[in-house]
Design a protein around this motif. Structure first.
Motif, PDB file in Angstrom:
ATOM      1  N   LEU A   9       0.825  -1.213   0.000  1.00 60.59           N
ATOM      2  CA  LEU A   9       0.000   0.000   0.000  1.00 60.59           C
ATOM      3  C   LEU A   9       0.855   1.257   0.000  1.00 60.59           C
ATOM      4  N   LEU A  10       1.939   1.268   0.785  1.00 60.64           N
ATOM      5  CA  LEU A  10       2.827   2.434   0.780  1.00 60.64           C
ATOM      6  C   LEU A  10       3.437   2.628  -0.600  1.00 60.64           C
ATOM      7  N   THR A  11       3.823   1.535  -1.232  1.00 54.25           N
ATOM      8  CA  THR A  11       4.379   1.618  -2.590  1.00 54.25           C
ATOM      9  C   THR A  11       3.328   2.122  -3.573  1.00 54.25           C
ATOM     10  N   ALA A  12       2.087   1.642  -3.420  1.00 55.97           N
ATOM     11  CA  ALA A  12       1.015   2.023  -4.346  1.00 55.97           C
ATOM     12  C   ALA A  12       0.761   3.520  -4.337  1.00 55.97           C
ATOM     13  N   VAL A  13       0.912   4.160  -3.165  1.00 53.75           N
ATOM     14  CA  VAL A  13       0.641   5.599  -3.084  1.00 53.75           C
ATOM     15  C   VAL A  13       1.921   6.425  -3.146  1.00 53.75           C
ATOM     16  N   GLY A  14       3.029   5.783  -3.514  1.00 45.36           N
ATOM     17  CA  GLY A  14       4.261   6.519  -3.762  1.00 45.36           C
ATOM     18  C   GLY A  14       4.998   7.002  -2.536  1.00 45.36           C
ATOM     19  N   LEU A  15       4.898   6.245  -1.444  1.00 42.57           N
ATOM     20  CA  LEU A  15       5.600   6.621  -0.222  1.00 42.57           C
ATOM     21  C   LEU A  15       6.736   5.644   0.055  1.00 42.57           C
ATOM     22  N   PRO A  16       7.875   6.124   0.566  1.00 43.06           N
ATOM     23  CA  PRO A  16       8.973   5.208   0.930  1.00 43.06           C
ATOM     24  C   PRO A  16       8.576   4.363   2.135  1.00 43.06           C
ATOM     25  N   LEU A  17       9.119   3.171   2.216  1.00 38.45           N
ATOM     26  CA  LEU A  17       8.729   2.247   3.271  1.00 38.45           C
ATOM     27  C   LEU A  17       9.097   2.759   4.660  1.00 38.45           C
ATOM     28  N   ASP A  18      10.155   3.585   4.766  1.00 38.40           N
ATOM     29  CA  ASP A  18      10.554   4.047   6.100  1.00 38.40           C
ATOM     30  C   ASP A  18       9.570   5.045   6.700  1.00 38.40           C
ATOM     31  N   VAL A  19       8.597   5.504   5.897  1.00 33.65           N
ATOM     32  CA  VAL A  19       7.548   6.378   6.435  1.00 33.65           C
ATOM     33  C   VAL A  19       6.686   5.625   7.442  1.00 33.65           C
ATOM     34  N   GLY A  20       6.646   4.303   7.337  1.00 34.89           N
ATOM     35  CA  GLY A  20       5.778   3.505   8.198  1.00 34.89           C
ATOM     36  C   GLY A  20       5.992   3.719   9.670  1.00 34.89           C
ATOM     37  N   GLY A  21       7.201   4.060  10.084  1.00 34.16           N
ATOM     38  CA  GLY A  21       7.481   4.248  11.497  1.00 34.16           C
ATOM     39  C   GLY A  21       7.201   5.646  12.014  1.00 34.16           C
ATOM     40  N   ARG A  22       6.827   6.560  11.143  1.00 30.42           N
ATOM     41  CA  ARG A  22       6.597   7.946  11.574  1.00 30.42           C
ATOM     42  C   ARG A  22       5.157   8.166  12.027  1.00 30.42           C
ATOM     43  N   ARG A  23       4.978   9.217  12.802  1.00 23.49           N
ATOM     44  CA  ARG A  23       3.641   9.649  13.200  1.00 23.49           C
ATOM     45  C   ARG A  23       3.125  10.665  12.173  1.00 23.49           C
ATOM     46  N   PRO A  24       1.792  10.814  12.063  1.00 22.53           N
ATOM     47  CA  PRO A  24       1.247  11.780  11.101  1.00 22.53           C
ATOM     48  C   PRO A  24       1.797  13.194  11.270  1.00 22.53           C
ATOM     49  N   SER A  25       2.076  13.593  12.511  1.00 20.98           N
ATOM     50  CA  SER A  25       2.581  14.949  12.759  1.00 20.98           C
ATOM     51  C   SER A  25       3.962  15.178  12.160  1.00 20.98           C
ATOM     52  N   GLN A  26       4.642  14.106  11.812  1.00 24.48           N
ATOM     53  CA  GLN A  26       5.984  14.211  11.230  1.00 24.48           C
ATOM     54  C   GLN A  26       5.950  14.263   9.703  1.00 24.48           C
ATOM     55  N   LEU A  27       4.761  14.265   9.135  1.00 24.03           N
ATOM     56  CA  LEU A  27       4.614  14.215   7.685  1.00 24.03           C
ATOM     57  C   LEU A  27       4.063  15.529   7.139  1.00 24.03           C
ATOM     58  N   SER A  28       4.345  15.794   5.879  1.00 26.29           N
ATOM     59  CA  SER A  28       3.747  16.942   5.196  1.00 26.29           C
ATOM     60  C   SER A  28       2.282  16.650   4.903  1.00 26.29           C
TER      61      SER A  28
END
Length: 257
Positions: free
Chosen positions: A115-134
């Motif tokens: 799913l992360l690949t399908a939406v164009g996100l790197p796999l290491d994003v999985g460990g972050r919280r939403p507040s750490q994302l754009s």
């Protein structure tokens, strides 16, 4: 037809006029339909009825022949703001949706990666919280969580309205790519004419709780953002839509371009 709205009327308590008035609409399987209209025209109300999140005062929604009485995993929803759980990591947010869809826990890691690949996100994003994302990354996670339910219908309520212009265009590209690869049915709400033109197979114009007009989008795909205005028929379609969105224009029930 995948989704059918039949004579939908929605009257909110205390409101002077109905939010929707006898709206009838068919959404074909595999199509990309855009609802466009000014604020207060009934776009989001119609979408929520189709999702089963709001019951109409009168009329009925039918999904593949079955009356809609509430939400169902078959119909995924993306909102104006992401509704990620702030205390969970990205991976945990997606796992939550997978559990709700009955996916065994042993299969979650593979699903999260896919799913992360399908939406164009790197796999290491999985460990972050939403507040750490754009904002754009959070919306991608929201799409991944929606796709975790394997919906046949993707209902999207102005999901990119709060994004900056460049991120918004990238997200439009992503949704069109997902639609073209997965062949899901998409119903997308916007008040932006160019977004409606760029995304749609069919455009439905709402005004004052009515369907004012509908049109099949004649522009060929792909529709790159930097050359959209150069496509034959773009200017004529844009002028027609602005004319339909003018509240002083006489309402018609249907229009084929």
């Amino acid at each position: 037809m995948t989704l059918q709205a039949r004579d939908l009327t929605v009257q909110f308590p205390g409101a002077a006029a109905p939010a929707l008035r006898e709206v009838t609409l068919d959404i074909a399987a595999g199509s990309f339909t855009v609802l466009v209209g000014p604020s207060g025209s009934g776009k989001s109300t119609l979408l929520y009825c189709l999702a089963g999140l709001l019951q109409p005062t009168d009329g009925q929604v039918v999904d593949d022949g079955v009356p809609v009485t509430g939400p169902h995993p078959r119909r995924g929803m993306a909102f104006q703001r992401d509704i990620l759980f702030s205390w969970m990591s990205v991976e945990s947010n997606i796992r939550f949706a997978l559990r709700a869809n009955g996916v065994p826990a042993r299969d979650h890691p593979a699903w999260v990666r896919e799913l992360l690949t399908a939406v164009g996100l790197p796999l290491d994003v999985g460990g972050r919280r939403p507040s750490q994302l754009s904002g754009g990354m959070r919306q991608r996670v929201g799409l991944a969580r929606m796709l975790a339910g394997e919906p046949d219908v993707m209902l999207m309520d102005e999901p990119f309205a709060a994004l900056d212009a460049q991120t918004r265009l990238r997200m439009q590209d992503l949704v069109v790519d997902l639609w073209s690869r997965l062949r899901r049915t998409v119903l997308f709400v916007t008040h932006d004419v160019d977004e409606a033109i760029r995304l749609s197979d069919r455009i439905v114009v709402l005004a004052d709780g009515h369907i004012r007009s509908t049109i099949d989008n004649p522009l060929p795909r792909p529709r790159p953002a930097d050359s959209l205005a150069d496509l034959a028929g773009y200017s004529e379609l844009r002028r027609w839509l602005h004319h339909q969105l003018d509240t002083n224009t006489k309402i018609t029930t249907s229009k084929e371009h």
